[in-house]
Structures are given as structure tokens and as C-alpha cells.
Design an enzyme around this catalytic site. Structure first.
Site, PDB file in Angstrom:
ATOM      1  N   HIS A 185       0.824  -1.207   0.000  1.00 18.93           N
ATOM      2  CA  HIS A 185       0.000   0.000   0.000  1.00 18.93           C
ATOM      3  C   HIS A 185       0.855   1.253   0.000  1.00 18.93           C
ATOM      4  O   HIS A 185       0.321   2.365   0.018  1.00 18.93           O
ATOM      5  CB  HIS A 185      -0.908   0.025   1.237  1.00 18.93           C
ATOM      6  CG  HIS A 185      -1.784  -1.178   1.368  1.00 18.93           C
ATOM      7  ND1 HIS A 185      -2.772  -1.475   0.457  1.00 18.93           N
ATOM      8  CD2 HIS A 185      -1.816  -2.167   2.286  1.00 18.93           C
ATOM      9  CE1 HIS A 185      -3.378  -2.600   0.816  1.00 18.93           C
ATOM     10  NE2 HIS A 185      -2.812  -3.039   1.927  1.00 18.93           N
ATOM     11  N   HIS A 208       5.543   6.528   7.114  1.00 13.66           N
ATOM     12  CA  HIS A 208       5.157   6.096   5.768  1.00 13.66           C
ATOM     13  C   HIS A 208       4.579   7.294   5.033  1.00 13.66           C
ATOM     14  O   HIS A 208       4.537   8.398   5.584  1.00 13.66           O
ATOM     15  CB  HIS A 208       4.145   4.942   5.863  1.00 13.66           C
ATOM     16  CG  HIS A 208       2.877   5.364   6.537  1.00 13.66           C
ATOM     17  ND1 HIS A 208       2.666   5.233   7.899  1.00 13.66           N
ATOM     18  CD2 HIS A 208       1.760   5.980   6.066  1.00 13.66           C
ATOM     19  CE1 HIS A 208       1.480   5.728   8.214  1.00 13.66           C
ATOM     20  NE2 HIS A 208       0.905   6.193   7.120  1.00 13.66           N
ATOM     21  N   HIS A 234       1.715   8.792   1.757  1.00 16.28           N
ATOM     22  CA  HIS A 234       0.583   8.639   0.830  1.00 16.28           C
ATOM     23  C   HIS A 234       0.828   9.605  -0.330  1.00 16.28           C
ATOM     24  O   HIS A 234       1.277  10.734  -0.101  1.00 16.28           O
ATOM     25  CB  HIS A 234      -0.723   9.004   1.538  1.00 16.28           C
ATOM     26  CG  HIS A 234      -0.966   8.222   2.805  1.00 16.28           C
ATOM     27  ND1 HIS A 234      -1.778   7.125   2.863  1.00 16.28           N
ATOM     28  CD2 HIS A 234      -0.468   8.382   4.064  1.00 16.28           C
ATOM     29  CE1 HIS A 234      -1.793   6.637   4.100  1.00 16.28           C
ATOM     30  NE2 HIS A 234      -1.008   7.385   4.860  1.00 16.28           N
ATOM     31  N   GLU A 270      -3.845  13.046   2.242  1.00 16.58           N
ATOM     32  CA  GLU A 270      -5.075  12.547   2.866  1.00 16.58           C
ATOM     33  C   GLU A 270      -5.844  13.727   3.448  1.00 16.58           C
ATOM     34  O   GLU A 270      -6.998  13.943   3.111  1.00 16.58           O
ATOM     35  CB  GLU A 270      -4.711  11.525   3.940  1.00 16.58           C
ATOM     36  CG  GLU A 270      -3.988  10.332   3.360  1.00 16.58           C
ATOM     37  CD  GLU A 270      -4.284   9.056   4.091  1.00 16.58           C
ATOM     38  OE1 GLU A 270      -3.870   8.943   5.251  1.00 16.58           O
ATOM     39  OE2 GLU A 270      -4.942   8.171   3.502  1.00 16.58           O
ATOM     40  N   HIS A 324       3.404  10.448   7.299  1.00 11.76           N
ATOM     41  CA  HIS A 324       2.865  10.199   8.640  1.00 11.76           C
ATOM     42  C   HIS A 324       3.905   9.565   9.538  1.00 11.76           C
ATOM     43  O   HIS A 324       4.419   8.486   9.229  1.00 11.76           O
ATOM     44  CB  HIS A 324       1.641   9.278   8.544  1.00 11.76           C
ATOM     45  CG  HIS A 324       0.469   9.935   7.888  1.00 11.76           C
ATOM     46  ND1 HIS A 324      -0.506   9.250   7.208  1.00 11.76           N
ATOM     47  CD2 HIS A 324       0.114  11.260   7.842  1.00 11.76           C
ATOM     48  CE1 HIS A 324      -1.420  10.113   6.768  1.00 11.76           C
ATOM     49  NE2 HIS A 324      -1.058  11.336   7.121  1.00 11.76           N
ATOM     50  N   THR A 329      -6.103   5.946   8.992  1.00 13.30           N
ATOM     51  CA  THR A 329      -6.720   6.232   7.682  1.00 13.30           C
ATOM     52  C   THR A 329      -6.777   4.996   6.786  1.00 13.30           C
ATOM     53  O   THR A 329      -7.149   5.105   5.615  1.00 13.30           O
ATOM     54  CB  THR A 329      -5.960   7.353   6.943  1.00 13.30           C
ATOM     55  OG1 THR A 329      -4.650   6.876   6.628  1.00 13.30           O
ATOM     56  CG2 THR A 329      -5.865   8.623   7.774  1.00 13.30           C
TER      57      THR A 329
HETATM   58  C1  SG4 Z   1      -0.151   2.841   6.027  1.00 11.42           C
HETATM   59  O1  SG4 Z   1      -0.816   1.851   5.269  1.00 11.42           O
HETATM   60  C2  SG4 Z   1       0.980   2.199   6.827  1.00 11.42           C
HETATM   61  O2  SG4 Z   1       1.833   1.473   6.008  1.00 11.42           O
HETATM   62  C3  SG4 Z   1       0.398   1.323   7.927  1.00 11.42           C
HETATM   63  O3  SG4 Z   1       1.441   0.752   8.651  1.00 11.42           O
HETATM   64  C4  SG4 Z   1      -0.464   2.177   8.821  1.00 11.42           C
HETATM   65  O4  SG4 Z   1      -1.028   1.381   9.856  1.00 11.42           O
HETATM   66  C5  SG4 Z   1      -1.583   2.766   8.009  1.00 11.42           C
HETATM   67  O5  SG4 Z   1      -1.068   3.519   6.924  1.00 11.42           O
HETATM   68  C6  SG4 Z   1      -2.480   3.691   8.840  1.00 11.42           C
HETATM   69  O6  SG4 Z   1      -1.718   4.696   9.447  1.00 11.42           O
HETATM   70  O7  SG4 Z   1      -1.055   6.949   9.898  1.00 11.42           O
HETATM   71  N1  SG4 Z   1      -2.248   6.540   7.740  1.00 11.42           N
HETATM   72  S1  SG4 Z   1      -2.122   6.188   9.285  1.00 11.42           S
HETATM   73  O8  SG4 Z   1      -3.419   6.379   9.914  1.00 11.42           O
HETATM   74  O9  SG4 Z   1       0.148   2.374  11.527  1.00 11.42           O
HETATM   75  C7  SG4 Z   1      -0.667   1.567  11.151  1.00 11.42           C
HETATM   76  C8  SG4 Z   1       1.464  -0.557   8.926  1.00 11.42           C
HETATM   77  O10 SG4 Z   1       2.291  -0.971   9.659  1.00 11.42           O
HETATM   78  C9  SG4 Z   1      -1.393   0.683  12.096  1.00 11.42           C
HETATM   79  C10 SG4 Z   1       0.449  -1.476   8.328  1.00 11.42           C
HETATM   80 ZN    ZN Z   2      -0.741   7.282   6.810  1.00 11.49          ZN
END
Ligand code: SG4
Ligand code: ZN
Length: 267
Positions: free
Chosen positions: A66, A94, A96, A106, A119, A200
Site C-alpha cells: 500500500h 510512511h 501517501h 489525505e 505520517h 486512515t
Molecule cells: C499505512 O498503510 C501504513 O503502512 C500502515 O502501517 C499504517 O497502519 C496505516 O497507513 C495507517 O496509518 O497513519 N495513515 S495512518 O493512519 O500504523 C498503522 C502498517 O504498519 C497501524 C500497516
Molecule cells: Zn498514513
């Protein structure tokens, strides 16, 4: 797998609540950050927001299918103050982004999207035993959001963008060969918006104190192009077809209603 969540019409944000009921809740993220509804709360500065990433080691760069994610290890908490009542520890960061620089972030600001949003994910290590335990608690997580704008190359981020070809496919990972300082991702001007929200992505738990910086950080178009070359399927597999044809682009959830929540800023 066809049943996995994603960002296409058959598995995108509008479908997530079928399998992840929290996604239909009233404390969801992202939101449109509307300066005209933000409440100015000078008490946010009584104990200013502070971060210290000097004990952080960025260990691994990973393609999650993702997006890209950097896993970190930290000997102590890294974030407190501002809207937070406890100390929080960085676990990963990570990004977006869009298929081009017209879309990608986002959060939006007065309905405007940025080309990308980073983020920095922290968990409440003062109150909870682990990230996993904290992830579903209302005060479990704190995420710093940083908008990226197209401009000069970001020299520190180049240590990651240069490595994108090595993590082209889902589950590809690589130990980071050079020290990476997450503090370089934060704009010099510390002004921010804050509101209670959610992850998100599925499972969309309503556990996040969002802190989104008002000022953006510059990256080059080439750096964003490197992110757009990542693929959402494993090496050796057939591209899945579909609207995005296996490219990791448009990996953002569109804004949800603020509803009955306060959006706050210190000034
Ligand atoms: C992204 O998919 C990350 O890779 C996820 O990290 C993350 O999940 C997810 O976004 C949601 O995070 O800051 N956008 S956010 O609300 O941090 C988590 C993973 O390790 C749980 C899957
Ligand atoms: Zn995120």
C-alpha cells in the site's frame, strides 16, 4: 488477493466498512482542515509540542503493498506536549501520494490537496505495553502529518527515494544502509492543527490524536516519481489489472466529516 482492501473501486475506501466496522464511525480520518472552523486554543502552548528523535534508529525500508514504510526502533519516548497528555514513541513512518502531483495527500487544507503526506506514527508508551495494545485505544496513537510540496529535492528523503527500485514489489524489504533522521521531515515552522481521529487505513481504529503541520516540506517531482514506481503485488506475480494495474498510486483516503469534533490550533 481480490478480497484485500485497497484504493480501487472494488476494494477502496467506500467499501472498507464492510469488513472493518470502525470505518463507518464518527471519529474518522482524514478530514478537510478548514481554517475558518479551527478553534484557536492558546493553552496548547502551555506545554509546547516537543519531539526528540536522537535515540531513534531507522532500521528497515519496506514495501507494504500500500506504500513504503520505514520501521524504527527507539530506546525512549520521542513526542509529548501540545494536545498530548502522555509520552509517545515513534514506531514507523510512511507516505501517501497521487498518480501525479494534483492529488496525493489525505488531509486537505481549505479543500486543497497536496501531492503527498508523510505520517510519523507514535504510540502511547507511557500508558500501554505495546503498539498493538495501544492501536485500538482512544489515546493510544499520535500521528504527525506533514504535507509534501513539489520544489527542491529533499536531501535526507533522497536516502529513501534512491532505494525505491530495491523495494519495487510488495513485501520487498531492505535494512537502511545510512542513518536517517526523521526530524528532517518536520517543517521549521511548528504551527499545527490537531483533532481526534482514526487510522486512515483498515482497521480504521479511532485511536489517533492527529497533529498536522500547517507548513509543507519540499520534495522534487523525481522523488515523488520514484514512489509512484512501487508495485502493489509480489515479485514474480502477474500485475493484478484493475484501474491502477498494480501501481502504488492514489493511496490516500478522501476526507471525512469533522462532525461533532473540535479542530484546534495554537494561534
Ligand atoms: C499505512 O498503510 C501504513 O503502512 C500502515 O502501517 C499504517 O497502519 C496505516 O497507513 C495507517 O496509518 O497513519 N495513515 S495512518 O493512519 O500504523 C498503522 C502498517 O504498519 C497501524 C500497516
Ligand atoms: Zn498514513
Amino acid at each position: 488477493m481480490l478480497s484485500d482492501w485497497g484504493y480501487e473501486s472494488h476494494n477502496g475506501p467506500a467499501t472498507w466498512s464492510d469488513k472493518f466496522p470502525a470505518a463507518a464511525g464518527s471519529r474518522q480520518s482524514p478530514i478537510n482542515l478548514d481554517p475558518s472552523v479551527a478553534i484557536v486554543d492558546p493553552t496548547l502552548n502551555d506545554n509546547p509540542l516537543k519531539w526528540d528523535y536522537s535515540s531513534v534508529k531507522c532500521t528497515t525500508l519496506l514495501n507494504t503493498g500500500h506504500g513504503w514504510k520505514v520501521q524504527v526502533s527507539s530506546a525512549s519516548p520521542n513526542l509529548d506536549g501540545g494536545p498530548l497528555s502522555n509520552k509517545y514513541q515513534l514506531i514507523q513512518f510512511h507516505c501517501h501520494w497521487g498518480k501525479n502531483s494534483e492529488t496525493g495527500s489525505e488531509h486537505t487544507v481549505a479543500e486543497e490537496m497536496f501531492p503527498a503526506e508523510i505520517h510519523l506514527v507514535h504510540w502511547n508508551s507511557e500508558k500501554y505495553e505495546s503498539f498493538e495494545k495501544a492501536a485500538s485505544e482512544e489515546d493510544g496513537l499520535a500521528v504527525l502529518g506533514i504535507f509534501l510540496q513539489v520544489g527542491d529535492e529533499h536531501p535526507e528523503l533522497r536516502k529513501l527515494s534512491d532505494l525505491m527500485p530495491s523495494v519495487r514489489y510488495k513485501d520487498d524489504k531492505l535494512p537502511l544502509p545510512r542513518r536517517f533522521d526523521p526530524a528532517t521531515l518536520i517543517p521549521n515552522n511548528k504551527a499545527y492543527w490537531t483533532y481526534p481521529g482514526s487510522l486512515t487505513t483498515p482497521p480504521c481504529y479511532e485511536s489517533v490524536t492527529w497533529i498536522v503541520f500547517k507548513n509543507s516540506v519540499q520534495v522534487s517531482e523525481d522523488q515523488l516519481e520514484a514512489f509512484r514506481k512501487l508495485q502493489s503485488y509480489c515479485e514474480g506475480q502477474k500485475p493484478p489489472g484493475g484501474e491502477l494495474n498494480g501501481c502504488i498510486v492514489e493511496n490516500y483516503r478522501p476526507p471525512l466529516p469533522l462532525g461533532n469534533r473540535e479542530l484546534r490550533t495554537a494561534s
